[in-house]
Design an enzyme around this catalytic site. Structure first.
Site, PDB file in Angstrom:
ATOM      1  N   HIS A 121      35.915  40.053  38.537  1.00 44.73           N
ATOM      2  CA  HIS A 121      36.018  39.691  39.949  1.00 44.73           C
ATOM      3  C   HIS A 121      35.140  38.487  40.298  1.00 44.73           C
ATOM      4  O   HIS A 121      34.822  38.263  41.471  1.00 44.73           O
ATOM      5  CB  HIS A 121      35.667  40.894  40.830  1.00 44.73           C
ATOM      6  CG  HIS A 121      36.665  41.997  40.719  1.00 44.73           C
ATOM      7  ND1 HIS A 121      36.370  43.321  40.985  1.00 44.73           N
ATOM      8  CD2 HIS A 121      37.971  41.994  40.345  1.00 44.73           C
ATOM      9  CE1 HIS A 121      37.449  44.071  40.788  1.00 44.73           C
ATOM     10  NE2 HIS A 121      38.425  43.289  40.401  1.00 44.73           N
ATOM     11  N   PRO A 224      29.043  60.039  38.831  1.00 47.04           N
ATOM     12  CA  PRO A 224      28.581  61.262  39.489  1.00 47.04           C
ATOM     13  C   PRO A 224      29.725  62.112  40.038  1.00 47.04           C
ATOM     14  O   PRO A 224      29.591  63.321  40.165  1.00 47.04           O
ATOM     15  CB  PRO A 224      27.699  60.748  40.639  1.00 47.04           C
ATOM     16  CG  PRO A 224      27.346  59.349  40.276  1.00 47.04           C
ATOM     17  CD  PRO A 224      28.512  58.827  39.489  1.00 47.04           C
TER      18      PRO A 224
END
Length: 254
Positions: A121, A224
């Site tokens: 990006h 997570p």
């Protein structure tokens, strides 16, 4: 440590001959770099991130867009790579031919010791001309909130005098072709891909782990939370990169 990193993951890393580490916003957020939309705080909170990150926005108000990206670059400069970034560099040093592919526009991988990450990006640290694409130097001094509020007039191109733009990929723009091709090639020829801190929602970047899986590589995910990449991964390691990656390196080689 045994609870954090199952032996299967340590074995996959220890035996790998070519590793691709694919990283997203989560690993940089652990250093204090706000994710794209979280960066809209303070003077910027009334703006829409998507409305600031387009070629049309830059054409309409180059000083506003340049000011926002300089503010973001200042944020990135003030934080430090974390133990996750350092573990990525340690894997590269241990497994020759490894490749880091990142969706992040900061320079934390480089500062942690990764020699040449592929920036899908783009980067806050590689400005270029908005007209002729000639590379431009970074402005002198530290990037920060413009003194007069949000706007900062972008410098002119040394070659053609058109406004210099941030070196990032905006909404509606294609990924840099050569970088994306290199990332796909790396993913299709690796035997292990680590996907770290990425939601797996932003395409076409999110295809990279799937390419690796289709070509027979093992995939380890570090995140997570659950993501759409869970079914693609052979091993899902739940937790922050700054904890899980050093533990994985330790379990694999010590």
């Amino acid at each position: 440590m045994g609870d954090l990193v199952p032996s299967e993951a340590a074995t996959l890393l220890r035996q790998a001959r070519r590793v691709v580490i694919f990283t997203g916003a989560g690993i940089s957020a652990e250093s204090g770099v706000p994710t794209f939309r979280d960066a809209l705080t303070g003077l910027w909170e009334r703006f829409d991130a998507a409305a600031l990150a387009t070629p049309e926005a830059f054409q309409d108000d180059p000083a506003l867009v340049w000011g926002w990206y300089e503010w973001r670059r200042g944020l990135a400069q003030r934080v430090r790579p974390n133990a996750g970034h350092e573990a990525v560099a340690a894997i590269e040093a241990r497994v020759p031919g490894s490749v880091v592919v990142t969706q992040n526009v900061d320079d934390l991988h480089e500062r942690a010791g990764s020699p040449a990450p592929l920036h899908l990006h783009g980067s806050l640290f590689t400005p270029r001309c908005s007209a002729c694409a000639h590379p431009a130097p970074l402005p002198d001094g530290p990037a920060d909130e413009p003194a007069d509020g949000r706007r900062a007039t972008p410098p002119g191109c040394a070659r053609c005098s058109a406004p210099v733009r941030p070196g990032v990929v905006w909404f509606g723009e294609a990924l840099p072709e050569a970088v994306f091709e290199s990332a796909v090639e790396a993913a299709s020829s690796c035997d292990l891909l680590l996907t770290v801190g990425t939601s797996g929602l932003v395409y076409p970047a999110a295809e990279i782990p799937q390419v690796a899986a289709r070509f027979g590589a093992a995939v380890i995910q570090v995140n997570p939370q659950e993501t759409p990449l869970d079914p693609v991964a052979d091993v899902n390691l739940r937790g922050p990169a700054a904890r899980v990656l050093p533990a994985l390196v330790e379990a694999a080689w010590h």
